[in-house]
Write a protein that holds these residues in place. Structure first.
Motif, mmCIF file in Angstrom:
data_model
loop_
_atom_site.group_PDB
_atom_site.id
_atom_site.type_symbol
_atom_site.label_atom_id
_atom_site.label_comp_id
_atom_site.label_asym_id
_atom_site.label_seq_id
_atom_site.Cartn_x
_atom_site.Cartn_y
_atom_site.Cartn_z
ATOM 1 N N ALA A 43 0.836 -1.202 0.000
ATOM 2 C CA ALA A 43 0.000 0.000 0.000
ATOM 3 C C ALA A 43 0.867 1.247 0.000
ATOM 4 C CB ALA A 43 -0.938 -0.020 1.204
ATOM 5 N N TYR A 44 0.222 2.399 -0.036
ATOM 6 C CA TYR A 44 0.897 3.677 -0.254
ATOM 7 C C TYR A 44 0.619 4.694 0.851
ATOM 8 C CZ TYR A 44 1.655 1.577 -4.765
ATOM 9 O OH TYR A 44 2.054 0.715 -5.754
ATOM 10 N N HIS A 45 0.617 4.244 2.104
ATOM 11 C CA HIS A 45 0.335 5.134 3.229
ATOM 12 C C HIS A 45 1.598 5.849 3.687
ATOM 13 C CE1 HIS A 45 -3.448 3.123 3.263
ATOM 14 N NE2 HIS A 45 -2.902 1.966 3.579
ATOM 15 N N GLY A 46 1.410 7.019 4.288
ATOM 16 C CA GLY A 46 2.519 7.750 4.882
ATOM 17 C C GLY A 46 2.427 9.231 4.619
ATOM 18 N N CYS A 47 3.163 9.983 5.426
ATOM 19 C CA CYS A 47 3.171 11.445 5.308
ATOM 20 C C CYS A 47 4.137 11.931 4.235
ATOM 21 C CB CYS A 47 3.541 12.072 6.653
ATOM 22 S SG CYS A 47 2.289 11.805 7.923
ATOM 23 N N LEU A 48 5.130 11.125 3.916
ATOM 24 C CA LEU A 48 6.119 11.528 2.923
ATOM 25 C C LEU A 48 5.585 11.339 1.507
ATOM 26 C CD1 LEU A 48 9.284 9.840 4.489
ATOM 27 C CD2 LEU A 48 8.530 12.214 4.760
ATOM 28 N N VAL A 49 5.919 12.267 0.626
ATOM 29 C CA VAL A 49 5.492 12.189 -0.772
ATOM 30 C C VAL A 49 5.993 10.890 -1.402
ATOM 31 C CG1 VAL A 49 5.682 13.263 -3.048
ATOM 32 C CG2 VAL A 49 5.383 14.691 -1.018
ATOM 33 N N GLU A 50 7.235 10.519 -1.076
ATOM 34 C CA GLU A 50 7.827 9.306 -1.641
ATOM 35 C C GLU A 50 7.020 8.062 -1.285
ATOM 36 O OE1 GLU A 50 10.004 11.165 0.724
ATOM 37 O OE2 GLU A 50 10.204 12.545 -0.957
ATOM 38 N N GLU A 51 6.463 8.039 -0.068
ATOM 39 C CA GLU A 51 5.681 6.878 0.364
ATOM 40 C C GLU A 51 4.435 6.701 -0.508
ATOM 41 O OE1 GLU A 51 6.316 6.380 5.074
ATOM 42 O OE2 GLU A 51 5.524 8.335 4.471
ATOM 43 N N ALA A 58 -6.146 -0.186 0.383
ATOM 44 C CA ALA A 58 -5.918 0.341 -0.967
ATOM 45 C C ALA A 58 -6.184 1.846 -1.052
ATOM 46 C CB ALA A 58 -6.792 -0.400 -1.972
ATOM 47 N N ILE A 59 -6.826 2.418 -0.033
ATOM 48 C CA ILE A 59 -7.124 3.854 -0.006
ATOM 49 C C ILE A 59 -6.005 4.551 0.768
ATOM 50 C CG2 ILE A 59 -8.760 5.624 0.737
ATOM 51 C CD1 ILE A 59 -10.934 3.366 0.663
ATOM 52 N N ARG A 60 -5.268 5.414 0.096
ATOM 53 C CA ARG A 60 -4.113 6.070 0.711
ATOM 54 C C ARG A 60 -4.512 6.952 1.889
ATOM 55 N NH1 ARG A 60 0.807 8.134 1.030
ATOM 56 N NH2 ARG A 60 1.256 10.338 0.775
ATOM 57 N N SER A 61 -3.739 6.844 2.961
ATOM 58 C CA SER A 61 -3.887 7.696 4.144
ATOM 59 C C SER A 61 -2.503 8.128 4.595
ATOM 60 C CB SER A 61 -4.558 6.941 5.292
ATOM 61 O OG SER A 61 -5.895 6.662 5.005
ATOM 62 N N LYS A 62 -2.438 9.274 5.235
ATOM 63 C CA LYS A 62 -1.168 9.717 5.805
ATOM 64 C C LYS A 62 -0.834 8.909 7.051
ATOM 65 C CE LYS A 62 -1.600 14.443 4.137
ATOM 66 N NZ LYS A 62 -1.846 15.837 4.542
ATOM 67 N N LEU A 63 -1.850 8.608 7.863
ATOM 68 C CA LEU A 63 -1.625 7.948 9.147
ATOM 69 C C LEU A 63 -2.244 6.556 9.193
ATOM 70 C CD1 LEU A 63 -2.413 10.937 11.557
ATOM 71 C CD2 LEU A 63 -0.175 10.183 10.706
ATOM 72 N N GLU A 101 -4.500 -4.294 14.028
ATOM 73 C CA GLU A 101 -3.095 -3.890 14.069
ATOM 74 C C GLU A 101 -2.630 -3.709 12.630
ATOM 75 O OE1 GLU A 101 -0.447 -6.264 16.572
ATOM 76 O OE2 GLU A 101 -2.241 -7.159 17.453
ATOM 77 N N VAL A 102 -2.139 -2.519 12.316
ATOM 78 C CA VAL A 102 -1.584 -2.240 10.994
ATOM 79 C C VAL A 102 -0.099 -1.963 11.188
ATOM 80 C CG1 VAL A 102 -1.644 -0.767 8.946
ATOM 81 C CG2 VAL A 102 -3.773 -1.287 10.169
ATOM 82 N N SER A 103 0.733 -2.737 10.512
ATOM 83 C CA SER A 103 2.182 -2.615 10.655
ATOM 84 C C SER A 103 2.823 -2.256 9.322
ATOM 85 C CB SER A 103 2.786 -3.937 11.138
ATOM 86 O OG SER A 103 2.209 -4.355 12.356
ATOM 87 N N LYS A 104 3.660 -1.241 9.344
ATOM 88 C CA LYS A 104 4.458 -0.880 8.172
ATOM 89 C C LYS A 104 5.787 -1.616 8.310
ATOM 90 C CE LYS A 104 4.461 3.206 6.259
ATOM 91 N NZ LYS A 104 4.716 4.608 5.842
ATOM 92 N N ILE A 105 6.099 -2.432 7.318
ATOM 93 C CA ILE A 105 7.330 -3.227 7.324
ATOM 94 C C ILE A 105 8.489 -2.348 6.840
ATOM 95 C CG2 ILE A 105 8.441 -5.357 6.513
ATOM 96 C CD1 ILE A 105 5.811 -5.851 8.077
ATOM 97 N N ASN A 106 9.609 -2.404 7.544
ATOM 98 C CA ASN A 106 10.799 -1.606 7.202
ATOM 99 C C ASN A 106 10.457 -0.138 6.947
ATOM 100 O OD1 ASN A 106 12.565 -3.882 7.304
ATOM 101 N ND2 ASN A 106 11.830 -4.485 5.283
ATOM 102 N N PRO A 107 9.939 0.561 7.944
ATOM 103 C CA PRO A 107 9.541 1.968 7.751
ATOM 104 C C PRO A 107 10.756 2.857 7.465
ATOM 105 C CG PRO A 107 9.554 1.425 10.079
ATOM 106 C CD PRO A 107 9.798 0.139 9.344
ATOM 107 N N PRO A 108 10.554 3.911 6.664
ATOM 108 C CA PRO A 108 11.657 4.808 6.316
ATOM 109 C C PRO A 108 11.933 5.825 7.434
ATOM 110 C CG PRO A 108 9.672 5.550 5.223
ATOM 111 C CD PRO A 108 9.318 4.288 5.973
ATOM 112 N N ILE A 109 12.510 5.354 8.540
ATOM 113 C CA ILE A 109 12.726 6.255 9.682
ATOM 114 C C ILE A 109 14.206 6.396 10.031
ATOM 115 C CG2 ILE A 109 10.437 5.909 10.638
ATOM 116 C CD1 ILE A 109 11.595 3.993 12.671
ATOM 117 N N GLY A 110 15.074 6.047 9.097
ATOM 118 C CA GLY A 110 16.495 6.277 9.318
ATOM 119 C C GLY A 110 17.122 5.355 10.335
#
Length: 127
Positions: free
Chosen positions: A13-21, A65-70, A95-104
């Protein structure tokens, strides 16, 4: 009371606050637990008397499938649909888990867990 659990539903899916996500997307894991009175279905052996896990899986895939920031927003939409579409659901946890999140850093996953009771869902819907 009984519990129906769907564990490790995998979606891209395409969730996240970053444009790249929103452009690249990520792997997600979703776990759902629904409490309901399963005694009627234990006696009747009829799908209409229980929590249909195929239905829950469809809800998860459609909402993911519906994009959300959070992830909280996605979790709430899944919970709302469970209570709106599955009348015998009394409590649900998502429980929704983002695998390998882009958090540095080297983080396997970030998880948002939300639980809602039917009574509380009705109160929120009336607001």
């Amino acid at each position: 009371m009984g519990i129906i659990k769907l564990t490790n539903i995998r979606v891209y899916a395409y969730h996240g606050c970053l444009v790249e996500e929103g452009k690249i997307g990520s792997d997600y894991r979703v776990d759902v637990s629904v409490k309901a009175n399963l005694q009627p279905s234990a006696g009747t052996d009829n799908l209409k008397d229980t929590v249909d896990y195929v239905h829950i899986n469809r809800i998860v895939k459609e909402e993911m499938a519906i994009r959300s920031k959070l992830l909280e927003h996605v979790s709430k939409r899944i919970l709302d649909r469970i209570f709106n579409e599955i009348p015998i659901a009394e409590e649900a946890t998502v429980e929704v888990s983002k695998i390998n999140p882009p958090i540095g850093g080297n983080v396997e996953m970030v998880t948002i867990e939300m639980t809602l009771h039917r009574h509380n869902h009705k109160q929120q819907s009336e607001l």
